[in-house]
Design a protein around this motif. Structure first.
Motif, PDB file in Angstrom:
ATOM      1  N   LEU A 168     -14.091  25.349  47.435  1.00 51.78           N
ATOM      2  CA  LEU A 168     -13.995  26.405  46.422  1.00 51.78           C
ATOM      3  C   LEU A 168     -15.264  26.475  45.579  1.00 51.78           C
ATOM      4  O   LEU A 168     -15.769  27.567  45.276  1.00 51.78           O
ATOM      5  CB  LEU A 168     -12.782  26.153  45.540  1.00 51.78           C
ATOM      6  CG  LEU A 168     -12.485  27.192  44.457  1.00 51.78           C
ATOM      7  CD1 LEU A 168     -12.276  28.568  45.065  1.00 51.78           C
ATOM      8  CD2 LEU A 168     -11.265  26.790  43.651  1.00 51.78           C
ATOM      9  N   ILE A 187     -13.422  33.693  52.178  1.00 49.96           N
ATOM     10  CA  ILE A 187     -12.583  33.517  50.985  1.00 49.96           C
ATOM     11  C   ILE A 187     -11.116  33.654  51.352  1.00 49.96           C
ATOM     12  O   ILE A 187     -10.275  32.859  50.916  1.00 49.96           O
ATOM     13  CB  ILE A 187     -12.968  34.555  49.914  1.00 49.96           C
ATOM     14  CG1 ILE A 187     -14.458  34.448  49.574  1.00 49.96           C
ATOM     15  CG2 ILE A 187     -12.129  34.381  48.662  1.00 49.96           C
ATOM     16  CD1 ILE A 187     -14.953  35.527  48.638  1.00 49.96           C
ATOM     17  N   TYR A 188     -10.804  34.636  52.179  1.00 47.89           N
ATOM     18  CA  TYR A 188      -9.404  34.849  52.559  1.00 47.89           C
ATOM     19  C   TYR A 188      -8.875  33.667  53.366  1.00 47.89           C
ATOM     20  O   TYR A 188      -7.716  33.264  53.203  1.00 47.89           O
ATOM     21  CB  TYR A 188      -9.275  36.134  53.360  1.00 47.89           C
ATOM     22  CG  TYR A 188      -7.861  36.406  53.821  1.00 47.89           C
ATOM     23  CD1 TYR A 188      -6.902  36.899  52.940  1.00 47.89           C
ATOM     24  CD2 TYR A 188      -7.481  36.137  55.131  1.00 47.89           C
ATOM     25  CE1 TYR A 188      -5.603  37.128  53.345  1.00 47.89           C
ATOM     26  CE2 TYR A 188      -6.174  36.364  55.550  1.00 47.89           C
ATOM     27  CZ  TYR A 188      -5.252  36.857  54.654  1.00 47.89           C
ATOM     28  OH  TYR A 188      -3.963  37.075  55.064  1.00 47.89           O
ATOM     29  N   LYS A 191      -8.071  30.923  51.055  1.00 48.83           N
ATOM     30  CA  LYS A 191      -6.858  31.292  50.303  1.00 48.83           C
ATOM     31  C   LYS A 191      -5.616  31.057  51.160  1.00 48.83           C
ATOM     32  O   LYS A 191      -4.571  30.605  50.665  1.00 48.83           O
ATOM     33  CB  LYS A 191      -6.946  32.756  49.871  1.00 48.83           C
ATOM     34  CG  LYS A 191      -5.837  33.192  48.924  1.00 48.83           C
ATOM     35  CD  LYS A 191      -6.083  34.597  48.423  1.00 48.83           C
ATOM     36  CE  LYS A 191      -4.936  35.078  47.549  1.00 48.83           C
ATOM     37  NZ  LYS A 191      -4.762  34.262  46.341  1.00 48.83           N
ATOM     38  N   ARG A 192      -5.728  31.347  52.442  1.00 45.01           N
ATOM     39  CA  ARG A 192      -4.604  31.111  53.357  1.00 45.01           C
ATOM     40  C   ARG A 192      -4.326  29.617  53.505  1.00 45.01           C
ATOM     41  O   ARG A 192      -3.159  29.193  53.550  1.00 45.01           O
ATOM     42  CB  ARG A 192      -4.924  31.716  54.725  1.00 45.01           C
ATOM     43  CG  ARG A 192      -3.791  31.629  55.738  1.00 45.01           C
ATOM     44  CD  ARG A 192      -4.270  32.122  57.086  1.00 45.01           C
ATOM     45  NE  ARG A 192      -5.394  31.323  57.555  1.00 45.01           N
ATOM     46  CZ  ARG A 192      -6.177  31.663  58.572  1.00 45.01           C
ATOM     47  NH1 ARG A 192      -5.984  32.813  59.190  1.00 45.01           N
ATOM     48  NH2 ARG A 192      -7.164  30.894  58.946  1.00 45.01           N
ATOM     49  N   VAL A 194      -4.985  27.340  51.241  1.00 48.39           N
ATOM     50  CA  VAL A 194      -4.384  26.913  49.969  1.00 48.39           C
ATOM     51  C   VAL A 194      -2.897  27.260  49.953  1.00 48.39           C
ATOM     52  O   VAL A 194      -2.068  26.475  49.459  1.00 48.39           O
ATOM     53  CB  VAL A 194      -5.112  27.572  48.777  1.00 48.39           C
ATOM     54  CG1 VAL A 194      -4.341  27.364  47.476  1.00 48.39           C
ATOM     55  CG2 VAL A 194      -6.519  26.995  48.638  1.00 48.39           C
ATOM     56  N   TYR A 244      -6.299  26.907  42.062  1.00 46.98           N
ATOM     57  CA  TYR A 244      -7.135  27.337  43.181  1.00 46.98           C
ATOM     58  C   TYR A 244      -6.722  28.725  43.665  1.00 46.98           C
ATOM     59  O   TYR A 244      -7.576  29.578  43.955  1.00 46.98           O
ATOM     60  CB  TYR A 244      -7.024  26.357  44.355  1.00 46.98           C
ATOM     61  CG  TYR A 244      -7.500  24.957  44.064  1.00 46.98           C
ATOM     62  CD1 TYR A 244      -8.433  24.711  43.062  1.00 46.98           C
ATOM     63  CD2 TYR A 244      -7.005  23.875  44.789  1.00 46.98           C
ATOM     64  CE1 TYR A 244      -8.866  23.426  42.795  1.00 46.98           C
ATOM     65  CE2 TYR A 244      -7.437  22.587  44.523  1.00 46.98           C
ATOM     66  CZ  TYR A 244      -8.360  22.361  43.525  1.00 46.98           C
ATOM     67  OH  TYR A 244      -8.777  21.084  43.268  1.00 46.98           O
ATOM     68  N   ASP A 245      -5.415  28.949  43.766  1.00 43.81           N
ATOM     69  CA  ASP A 245      -4.929  30.232  44.253  1.00 43.81           C
ATOM     70  C   ASP A 245      -5.355  31.359  43.319  1.00 43.81           C
ATOM     71  O   ASP A 245      -5.826  32.419  43.765  1.00 43.81           O
ATOM     72  CB  ASP A 245      -3.405  30.175  44.383  1.00 43.81           C
ATOM     73  CG  ASP A 245      -2.839  31.429  45.032  1.00 43.81           C
ATOM     74  OD1 ASP A 245      -3.311  31.788  46.115  1.00 43.81           O
ATOM     75  OD2 ASP A 245      -1.940  32.048  44.450  1.00 43.81           O
ATOM     76  N   LEU A 248      -9.217  31.812  43.527  1.00 44.43           N
ATOM     77  CA  LEU A 248      -9.630  32.472  44.763  1.00 44.43           C
ATOM     78  C   LEU A 248      -9.341  33.971  44.712  1.00 44.43           C
ATOM     79  O   LEU A 248     -10.127  34.773  45.230  1.00 44.43           O
ATOM     80  CB  LEU A 248      -8.917  31.835  45.958  1.00 44.43           C
ATOM     81  CG  LEU A 248      -9.540  30.553  46.495  1.00 44.43           C
ATOM     82  CD1 LEU A 248      -8.603  29.878  47.483  1.00 44.43           C
ATOM     83  CD2 LEU A 248     -10.882  30.822  47.158  1.00 44.43           C
ATOM     84  N   SER A 249      -8.231  34.348  44.094  1.00 44.99           N
ATOM     85  CA  SER A 249      -7.934  35.781  43.938  1.00 44.99           C
ATOM     86  C   SER A 249      -8.999  36.456  43.076  1.00 44.99           C
ATOM     87  O   SER A 249      -9.467  37.556  43.398  1.00 44.99           O
ATOM     88  CB  SER A 249      -6.557  35.963  43.299  1.00 44.99           C
ATOM     89  OG  SER A 249      -5.533  35.453  44.137  1.00 44.99           O
ATOM     90  N   LEU A 252     -12.248  36.637  45.119  1.00 46.87           N
ATOM     91  CA  LEU A 252     -12.177  37.697  46.121  1.00 46.87           C
ATOM     92  C   LEU A 252     -12.350  39.067  45.485  1.00 46.87           C
ATOM     93  O   LEU A 252     -13.073  39.924  46.011  1.00 46.87           O
ATOM     94  CB  LEU A 252     -10.835  37.615  46.862  1.00 46.87           C
ATOM     95  CG  LEU A 252     -10.632  38.609  48.000  1.00 46.87           C
ATOM     96  CD1 LEU A 252     -11.712  38.443  49.061  1.00 46.87           C
ATOM     97  CD2 LEU A 252      -9.251  38.438  48.619  1.00 46.87           C
TER      98      LEU A 252
END
Length: 327
Positions: A168, A187-188, A191-192, A194, A244-245, A248-249, A252
């Motif tokens: 991250l 990034i996606y 995120k997946r 995570v 983290y989630d 990351l959003s 993104l």
């Protein structure tokens, strides 16, 4: 297959040659309730599991879940038997992927059965650690194995937590460092991963809280303290996963905004050059018609004047676009 089986008396390992005979001794009147036999299975065949099931008289619901596999994370009590399912994780350094496995534990009076499928997070380290470093804990009985299992799993979560944090931080540097070398797919994908991490860790919080509760199935105060330590570590991991989630959003969204801004800047630059090219094209098109009655057609200075007009107008447009930031 049965990878290991042993009897633990007073926290000390002893060989278990015959499962039926050892269970009979452990169930004799006056035998210590903390002594138990531990059977470890890996990808067992139907016959191997049927043998263990028959010898230990496992609860039908636990047997059904074991046979189906791919269960949700849970900890359930069936009469005198405790059935636990946890998700094991492994971080793949080369691809930054998180692989998921499954470990089950059936714990009853004088016996423990641990079962795993695949090679994600082997359990031999748990047995060795308990035998060499936690003999006092083993004296607490079969539930001490459940603690060792959960402690190993949550320690793995903490290791993966550090790896995800590094990934991250790298993505954050790439996105906000000006280089913009990160693709949206990167990034996606993180995120997946995570989300996969979250699905394994978050459901484990409630079962651990039940093990810490004084009204639960753990009656030993010492063992509850050990479970509380595991619960604290898990809570830290879950808090990090949630952050983290969310981060990351945000990354993104910021990355997509940067892409849109860059595309807008490129479009303005292209439009500016197209406007400057349009002027000489228009002039050349008009005077390229060569009609006989065009007043400038036979004038000596027509050609140099047309070229000069093109240069002057394009220069004025170029300076105007420069001042407005389009170029």
């Amino acid at each position: 297959m049965i990878v290991d089986q042993a009897v633990y008396r007073g926290g000390v390992r002893q060989e278990c040659a015959d499962l039926s005979a050892e269970l009979s001794r452990l169930r004799e009147p006056g035998a210590s309730s903390h002594d138990f036999v531990w059977v470890g299975l890996k990808d067992p065949t139907v016959d191997e599991f049927d043998f263990v099931r028959a010898e230990l008289d496992l609860h039908p619901l636990a047997v059904e879940d074991v046979e189906k596999g791919n269960q949700r994370v849970k900890l359930e009590a069936y009469d005198t038997t405790v059935f636990a399912v946890v998700k094991t994780l492994r971080y793949v350094e080369e691809t930054s992927d998180i692989e998921t496995g499954e470990v089950m534990a059936i714990i009853g009076p004088h016996f423990v059965v641990t079962l795993r499928r695949g090679d994600v997070a082997p359990l031999h380290g748990v047995r060795e650690h308990l035998e060499t470093h936690e003999q006092l804990l083993l004296r607490e009985g079969p539930l001490s194995v459940l603690h060792g299992l959960l402690d190993k799993v949550v320690d793995t979560y903490r290791t993966i937590d550090d790896e995800v944090a590094d990934d991250l931080a790298r993505i954050e540097r790439d996105v906000f460092g000006g280089g913009n070398r990160t693709h949206s797919s990167t990034i996606y994908r993180l995120k997946r991963e995570v989300l996969e991490f979250r699905r394994a860790a978050l459901p484990l919080r409630a079962p651990l809280a039940g093990l810490v509760d004084t009204s639960g199935s753990v009656h030993s105060k010492e063992l509850r303290l050990h479970f509380r330590d595991v619960a604290d570590h898990l809570a830290e991991v879950i808090a990090n996963i949630e952050s983290y989630d969310a981060l990351l959003s945000d990354i993104l969204s910021a990355h997509l905004s940067q892409i849109a801004l860059q595309q807008n800047s490129d479009m303005r630059r292209i439009s500016a050059w197209a406007a400057m090219i349009t002027v000489p094209t228009l002039i050349a098109g008009i005077y390229g018609m060569n009609f006989d009655h065009m007043p400038e057609l036979h004038w000596l200075l027509s050609y140099p004047l047309a070229l000069l007009s093109m240069v002057v107008i394009v220069t004025i447009l170029h300076r105007a676009f420069k001042r407005s930031g389009w170029l």
